[in-house]
Design a protein around this motif. Sequence first.
Motif, mmCIF file in Angstrom:
data_model
loop_
_atom_site.group_PDB
_atom_site.id
_atom_site.type_symbol
_atom_site.label_atom_id
_atom_site.label_comp_id
_atom_site.label_asym_id
_atom_site.label_seq_id
_atom_site.Cartn_x
_atom_site.Cartn_y
_atom_site.Cartn_z
ATOM 1 N N ALA A 209 -53.459 19.577 28.996
ATOM 2 C CA ALA A 209 -54.819 20.125 28.918
ATOM 3 C C ALA A 209 -54.805 21.558 28.388
ATOM 4 N N THR A 210 -53.795 22.346 28.773
ATOM 5 C CA THR A 210 -53.724 23.723 28.269
ATOM 6 C C THR A 210 -53.495 23.742 26.751
ATOM 7 N N ILE A 211 -52.675 22.805 26.254
ATOM 8 C CA ILE A 211 -52.419 22.753 24.810
ATOM 9 C C ILE A 211 -53.679 22.357 24.059
ATOM 10 N N GLY A 212 -54.470 21.451 24.638
ATOM 11 C CA GLY A 212 -55.698 21.005 23.994
ATOM 12 C C GLY A 212 -56.705 22.118 23.780
ATOM 13 N N LEU A 213 -56.573 23.221 24.505
ATOM 14 C CA LEU A 213 -57.520 24.332 24.392
ATOM 15 C C LEU A 213 -57.476 25.007 23.020
ATOM 16 N N LYS A 214 -56.346 24.899 22.324
ATOM 17 C CA LYS A 214 -56.189 25.708 21.105
ATOM 18 C C LYS A 214 -55.809 24.874 19.883
ATOM 19 N N GLN A 215 -56.025 23.562 19.923
ATOM 20 C CA GLN A 215 -55.756 22.737 18.751
ATOM 21 C C GLN A 215 -56.974 22.730 17.829
ATOM 22 N N TRP A 216 -56.716 22.716 16.523
ATOM 23 C CA TRP A 216 -57.810 22.718 15.551
ATOM 24 C C TRP A 216 -58.014 21.361 14.902
ATOM 25 N N ASP A 217 -56.962 20.582 14.802
ATOM 26 C CA ASP A 217 -57.080 19.224 14.266
ATOM 27 C C ASP A 217 -57.832 18.375 15.289
ATOM 28 N N ILE A 218 -58.941 17.760 14.887
ATOM 29 C CA ILE A 218 -59.788 17.035 15.835
ATOM 30 C C ILE A 218 -59.021 15.901 16.510
ATOM 31 N N LYS A 219 -58.105 15.265 15.779
ATOM 32 C CA LYS A 219 -57.324 14.186 16.376
ATOM 33 C C LYS A 219 -56.249 14.721 17.316
ATOM 34 N N LYS A 220 -55.719 15.912 17.055
ATOM 35 C CA LYS A 220 -54.719 16.501 17.951
ATOM 36 C C LYS A 220 -55.348 16.866 19.299
ATOM 37 N N VAL A 221 -56.589 17.327 19.275
ATOM 38 C CA VAL A 221 -57.293 17.603 20.536
ATOM 39 C C VAL A 221 -57.357 16.336 21.375
ATOM 40 N N LEU A 222 -57.736 15.228 20.734
ATOM 41 C CA LEU A 222 -57.852 13.960 21.454
ATOM 42 C C LEU A 222 -56.489 13.422 21.867
ATOM 43 N N ALA A 223 -55.461 13.706 21.069
ATOM 44 C CA ALA A 223 -54.115 13.248 21.422
ATOM 45 C C ALA A 223 -53.643 13.906 22.717
ATOM 46 N N ARG A 499 -51.263 31.795 20.169
ATOM 47 C CA ARG A 499 -50.275 31.250 19.226
ATOM 48 C C ARG A 499 -49.324 30.286 19.943
ATOM 49 N N VAL A 500 -48.961 30.638 21.166
ATOM 50 C CA VAL A 500 -48.083 29.761 21.949
ATOM 51 C C VAL A 500 -48.754 28.411 22.184
ATOM 52 N N LEU A 501 -50.038 28.443 22.545
ATOM 53 C CA LEU A 501 -50.763 27.189 22.764
ATOM 54 C C LEU A 501 -50.930 26.408 21.465
ATOM 55 N N GLU A 502 -51.230 27.128 20.386
ATOM 56 C CA GLU A 502 -51.427 26.461 19.105
ATOM 57 C C GLU A 502 -50.145 25.765 18.638
ATOM 58 N N HIS A 503 -48.996 26.356 18.983
ATOM 59 C CA HIS A 503 -47.707 25.755 18.620
ATOM 60 C C HIS A 503 -47.117 24.937 19.770
ATOM 61 N N LYS A 504 -47.980 24.558 20.733
ATOM 62 C CA LYS A 504 -47.612 23.602 21.794
ATOM 63 C C LYS A 504 -46.421 24.073 22.619
ATOM 64 N N TYR A 505 -46.411 25.385 22.954
ATOM 65 C CA TYR A 505 -45.349 26.007 23.739
ATOM 66 C C TYR A 505 -43.995 25.934 23.038
ATOM 67 N N PHE A 506 -43.989 25.602 21.765
ATOM 68 C CA PHE A 506 -42.766 25.500 20.967
ATOM 69 C C PHE A 506 -41.777 24.493 21.561
ATOM 70 N N ILE A 507 -42.308 23.488 22.250
ATOM 71 C CA ILE A 507 -41.443 22.472 22.855
ATOM 72 C C ILE A 507 -40.726 21.657 21.782
ATOM 73 N N ASP A 508 -41.444 21.294 20.729
ATOM 74 C CA ASP A 508 -40.814 20.521 19.656
ATOM 75 C C ASP A 508 -39.687 21.318 19.013
ATOM 76 N N GLU A 509 -39.918 22.619 18.824
ATOM 77 C CA GLU A 509 -38.876 23.468 18.242
ATOM 78 C C GLU A 509 -37.678 23.571 19.174
#
Length: 585
Positions: A209-223, A499-509
Amino acid sequence: MVMVLVITGVGTLIHIFSVGYMQDDPGYPRYFAYLNLFVFFMLLLVLGANYPLLFVGWEGVGLCSYLLIGFWFSEKANADAGKKAFIVNRIGDFGFLVAMFLLFANLGVLDFAGVAENASRLPVGGAVVTAICLFLFLGCTGKSAQIPLYVWLPDAMAGPTPVSALIHAATMVTAGVYLVARSSLLFSMAPVASLTVAAVGAMTALFAATIGLKQWDIKKVLAYSTVSQLGYMFVGVGVGAYTAGVFHLVTHAFFKALLFLGSGSVIFAMHRAYHATHNHDDAQDMRNMGGLKKFMPVTWTLMWIATLAIAGIPPFSGFFSKDEILGTVFTRAHGSTLAEATWLGLPGSTVLYVVYVFGLSAALLTAIYMTRMMIYTFHGPNRTGEQEQTHLAEAPWIMTGPLVVLGIASAIGGWLNLPELIKLGPTDRLAHWLEPVVGAATARIAGGEGHGGAEVNEWMLIGIAVAIAVAGITIALTRLKPAALVPKKQDVPSTGFARVLEHKYFIDEAYDAAIVQPVEKGSRFVLWKGVDVGLIDGLFVNGSAMFARAMGWMGSQLQSGQVGTYAWVLLIGVIALLGAFTKYR
């Protein structure tokens, strides 16, 4: 049967929507072949009467997710997303296999009826039943995208939007919730495992839910919304509210399918407008939208219904299912087998209170980011472009029609399982229907929890949940200013925690640095250059060739063509043989 109705009902609407959405795609026949195969394997999963057959369907939907997420495989990012989903799911599936091996080794059966009959042979709370449940849950974390194996689901947006709706709403990701509910008797015998399910679900719900706060892609918000809502479902089945977990699965299928298909209509309209003006801006970025309400009023109305449902506003469907989960978590903290257990040294009651707080926090954030999505997409000034505005319009009715059906289901779906407290019709219908499957397990976990003053507490809990949802919507409406938003190409990069939220806490990185790159380098330098090139090609293949060549060269040196040399060699050989067979005294 509940799962079959969800899969076929919502799946049919997604198929109809796809006819319009994919009409111009050159891969149209291949798309529907994959889509039907997906539904087939999901039906096989839920109709199987034993774990091995369930596992066949389980693997089948994993295959179809790979095929559909990477449907547009000519782009590397899409192909990589399909591979990521497939590989991450295989990690979880290893746990499922181990659980089946343990079940067969200890009970000698793998069908659901046989497991239910022989489960009493396992000590309640013992190491064996706890291990079986934890390994089953490892499979669920992969399939249903829970921490730490959730990373594949947001990337699943690479596929066509109806695929996202099918995966996120009606099929694959709900398989883990189904597995826990179907194995409820085992989980009710393992309080530590059940607490683990609830705790991981709560952490996932809040984290996503915290990551969803800062996504710009409409499908990423729903994901990320899906990841969060799946966390709610696991909280439900984790605390023994199996009916509530399945109920939220059903209502979520309604409003999440509506949200994804609605976003598909928006993307369809944006693509159509950009194609007409030869514009190459991002058609999925909310910064390029805004003010779509006047161009797509039907989609706007229906998506607001789904937004209010997922936020938990009464009388929409999500309110009833989410409230039932949160209310059960609170009541389980007193007198249940979970409250009496310990989890990582913490009392079970403490864990359940933390889970309840996490659930409320996730509900607040859900209301905020969903309202944010609606405001930036449909309200405020339009940022698509003046030329593009003339081409913005509602999607064809073959796409809008399924949205209307899902909108009705999202509005009244809560009546499937009205609580005793709200007597607006027949109550607890879904609970009575699921009683033969989950009734005994629910009673075992509930233990001797008291119900004194339950009505007052329930009304209090309902009031808290509704207040949280209203607060989230109010915060978003008052603090977000769509008029201040600029199109994506004019926006400046985020800084700080945003920026941290937008990059999803950099978990993928972090996963890439800690796991992917070491495995790739190990494969490159050890397996490829060391074993393949060095040992197999160098020593075995090329080495044996060099040995044969050397032996041939040595032989060729003996073939001089001079008869005198051959005579001497023959004579030396005869003398050597005579010497070998002659005895000297």
